[in-house]
Design a protein around this motif. Structure first.
Motif, PDB file in Angstrom:
ATOM      1  N   PHE A   1       0.623  -0.916   0.057  1.00  0.00           N
ATOM      2  CA  PHE A   1       0.371  -0.427   0.345  1.00  0.00           C
ATOM      3  C   PHE A   1       0.919   1.470  -0.304  1.00  0.00           C
ATOM      4  O   PHE A   1       1.754   1.060   0.628  1.00  0.00           O
ATOM      5  CB  PHE A   1      -1.067  -0.353   1.017  1.00  0.00           C
ATOM      6  CG  PHE A   1      -1.333  -1.576   1.471  1.00  0.00           C
ATOM      7  CD1 PHE A   1      -3.045  -1.408   0.985  1.00  0.00           C
ATOM      8  CD2 PHE A   1      -1.023  -2.017   2.255  1.00  0.00           C
ATOM      9  CE1 PHE A   1      -3.403  -2.486   0.897  1.00  0.00           C
ATOM     10  CE2 PHE A   1      -2.062  -3.524   2.738  1.00  0.00           C
ATOM     11  CZ  PHE A   1      -3.651  -3.220   2.194  1.00  0.00           C
ATOM     12  N   GLN A   2       0.338   1.900  -1.053  1.00  0.00           N
ATOM     13  CA  GLN A   2       2.393   3.166  -1.277  1.00  0.00           C
ATOM     14  C   GLN A   2       0.957   4.541  -1.382  1.00  0.00           C
ATOM     15  O   GLN A   2      -0.129   4.286  -1.976  1.00  0.00           O
ATOM     16  CB  GLN A   2       2.811   3.320  -1.932  1.00  0.00           C
ATOM     17  CG  GLN A   2       3.289   1.785  -1.889  1.00  0.00           C
ATOM     18  CD  GLN A   2       4.640   1.619  -3.437  1.00  0.00           C
ATOM     19  OE1 GLN A   2       5.253   0.868  -3.268  1.00  0.00           O
ATOM     20  NE2 GLN A   2       4.966   2.234  -4.396  1.00  0.00           N
TER      21      GLN A   2
ATOM     22  N   LEU B   1       4.502  -7.776   9.069  1.00  0.00           N
ATOM     23  CA  LEU B   1       4.693  -5.789   8.232  1.00  0.00           C
ATOM     24  C   LEU B   1       6.100  -5.591   7.477  1.00  0.00           C
ATOM     25  O   LEU B   1       7.227  -5.716   8.111  1.00  0.00           O
ATOM     26  CB  LEU B   1       4.213  -5.159   9.169  1.00  0.00           C
ATOM     27  CG  LEU B   1       2.639  -4.811   9.078  1.00  0.00           C
ATOM     28  CD1 LEU B   1       2.435  -3.830  10.538  1.00  0.00           C
ATOM     29  CD2 LEU B   1       1.724  -4.858   7.788  1.00  0.00           C
ATOM     30  N   ALA B   2       6.049  -4.658   6.643  1.00  0.00           N
ATOM     31  CA  ALA B   2       7.592  -4.176   6.498  1.00  0.00           C
ATOM     32  C   ALA B   2       7.087  -2.684   5.967  1.00  0.00           C
ATOM     33  O   ALA B   2       5.929  -2.297   5.305  1.00  0.00           O
ATOM     34  CB  ALA B   2       8.643  -4.841   5.495  1.00  0.00           C
ATOM     35  N   PHE B   3       8.137  -2.034   5.314  1.00  0.00           N
ATOM     36  CA  PHE B   3       7.723  -0.932   4.824  1.00  0.00           C
ATOM     37  C   PHE B   3       8.732  -0.131   3.953  1.00  0.00           C
ATOM     38  O   PHE B   3       9.855  -0.696   3.283  1.00  0.00           O
ATOM     39  CB  PHE B   3       7.764   0.631   5.630  1.00  0.00           C
ATOM     40  CG  PHE B   3       8.789   0.990   6.405  1.00  0.00           C
ATOM     41  CD1 PHE B   3      10.056   1.639   5.656  1.00  0.00           C
ATOM     42  CD2 PHE B   3       9.793   0.574   7.660  1.00  0.00           C
ATOM     43  CE1 PHE B   3      11.750   3.016   6.030  1.00  0.00           C
ATOM     44  CE2 PHE B   3      11.255   1.230   8.317  1.00  0.00           C
ATOM     45  CZ  PHE B   3      11.570   1.844   7.132  1.00  0.00           C
TER      46      PHE B   3
ATOM     47  N   ALA C   1       5.692   6.670   0.649  1.00  0.00           N
ATOM     48  CA  ALA C   1       6.065   5.688   1.760  1.00  0.00           C
ATOM     49  C   ALA C   1       4.814   5.346   1.250  1.00  0.00           C
ATOM     50  O   ALA C   1       3.807   4.472   0.939  1.00  0.00           O
ATOM     51  CB  ALA C   1       6.414   6.593   2.759  1.00  0.00           C
ATOM     52  N   GLY C   2       5.615   3.919   1.975  1.00  0.00           N
ATOM     53  CA  GLY C   2       4.324   2.426   2.295  1.00  0.00           C
ATOM     54  C   GLY C   2       4.535   1.373   2.604  1.00  0.00           C
ATOM     55  O   GLY C   2       5.240   1.634   3.064  1.00  0.00           O
ATOM     56  N   LEU C   3       3.506   0.852   2.962  1.00  0.00           N
ATOM     57  CA  LEU C   3       3.863  -0.325   4.347  1.00  0.00           C
ATOM     58  C   LEU C   3       3.299  -1.643   3.269  1.00  0.00           C
ATOM     59  O   LEU C   3       2.610  -2.171   2.516  1.00  0.00           O
ATOM     60  CB  LEU C   3       2.505  -0.143   5.357  1.00  0.00           C
ATOM     61  CG  LEU C   3       2.683   0.613   6.219  1.00  0.00           C
ATOM     62  CD1 LEU C   3       1.174   0.886   7.235  1.00  0.00           C
ATOM     63  CD2 LEU C   3       4.111   0.491   7.543  1.00  0.00           C
ATOM     64  N   ARG C   4       3.692  -2.819   3.378  1.00  0.00           N
ATOM     65  CA  ARG C   4       3.732  -3.860   2.852  1.00  0.00           C
ATOM     66  C   ARG C   4       3.751  -4.975   4.091  1.00  0.00           C
ATOM     67  O   ARG C   4       4.020  -5.187   5.184  1.00  0.00           O
ATOM     68  CB  ARG C   4       5.424  -4.295   2.152  1.00  0.00           C
ATOM     69  CG  ARG C   4       5.289  -5.923   1.660  1.00  0.00           C
ATOM     70  CD  ARG C   4       5.960  -5.801   0.352  1.00  0.00           C
ATOM     71  NE  ARG C   4       7.708  -5.908   1.292  1.00  0.00           N
ATOM     72  CZ  ARG C   4       8.290  -4.698   1.236  1.00  0.00           C
ATOM     73  NH1 ARG C   4       7.773  -3.663   0.273  1.00  0.00           N
ATOM     74  NH2 ARG C   4       9.626  -4.702   1.895  1.00  0.00           N
TER      75      ARG C   4
END
Length: 271
Positions: free
Chosen positions: A226-227, A259-261, A243-246
């Motif tokens: 998600f970005q 989770l990652a980013f 930026a985003g979360l993975r």
């Protein structure tokens, strides 16, 4: 994912929404650039720098990895009706404890070079298409950063842009053809479905998956990204940042989990 890293990621996402306000004419340019950046075969020269952080790697979940992907995109006009788009991914990696006793490795990973032959005009139904070869180059600087194999295979992309929306998918398959006989052969499929929404002020909201499947190891990974990205100008230079979360919905046995980013910075050179 640590609380400190999660906080940093949220702050970065907030800044992507709040920094930079353009005048009306510039906003139109930013919106168009944002839509072009959502198109992997757009005729736009760009140099993305994509930073990824992953953790919980390895059989004991103690490993972590920092990856900076340098991804220049260079379109070339090869005829009245066709473009050739060169897309290169050079990873620079710093990883620790990805396997018990492995310690730390820092250096370059293997390069993925893709070439897309793309018609300049969409189809009658509005689809933008591209296809061509992809190459795996064993440029890794450490045994734990490379497959030590030369590989080749097909790649293709299909997408449609309707108003502010862009949706489609990119796919490739790489099979090894040469390299170190003592290393495992490569047979890997990559699938990236994507959906994005571009606002008039150059902000893009996007979701995609960068799924891979290893046909030799019979295992796959499905990260969902998600970005939020923003196009703006600093001095005379157009850029995109965000930026985003993975979330790793599925991972390999020794792959990242949880989770990652991701942080994103792109230099833009519109014609």
């Amino acid at each position: 994912m640590s609380k400190k890293l999660a906080t940093a990621s949220v702050l970065a996402m907030s800044s992507a929404l709040t920094l930079g306000t353009s005048a009306t004419a510039a906003e139109k340019s930013s919106e168009e650039l944002a839509k072009q950046l959502s198109n992997p075969v757009a005729a736009l020269i760009s140099v993305p720098f994509q930073y990824n952080y992953d953790e919980n790697i390895g059989p004991d979940d103690k490993g972590s990895r920092h990856t900076l992907n340098i991804q220049p995109v260079i379109p070339m006009d090869i005829s009245e009706d066709w473009n050739l788009i060169s897309r290169t991914i050079l990873p620079i990696i710093d990883q620790t404890d990805i396997a018990p006793g492995s310690g730390n490795q820092t250096g370059t990973g293997d390069v993925l070079q893709s070439l897309f032959f793309s018609p300049k005009a969409p189809t009658e139904n509005g689809w933008i298409l591209g296809a061509g070869p992809a190459f795996l180059l064993p440029t890794g600087s450490d045994d734990l950063l490379t497959a030590d194999k030369w590989g080749i295979g097909p790649t293709a992309v299909a997408l449609k842009q309707s108003g502010p929306w862009t949706y489609g998918a990119l796919v490739n398959h790489i099979a090894s053809v040469a390299g170190d006989d003592d290393r495992a052969d490569v047979s890997s499929t990559f699938l990236q479905p994507f959906l994005s929404y571009a606002t008039p002020n150059g902000v893009t909201y996007g979701v995609n998956s960068e799924s891979t499947y290893d046909w030799k190891g019979n295992e796959g990974a499905v990260p969902i990204n998600f970005q939020i990205n923003k196009v703006t100008k600093i001095g005379g230079q157009m850029i995109q940042y965000g930026a985003g979360l993975r979330y790793w919905a599925q991972s390999t046995e020794a792959g990242p989990e949880g989770l990652a980013f991701r942080l994103n910075f792109v230099l833009l050179y519109p014609k």
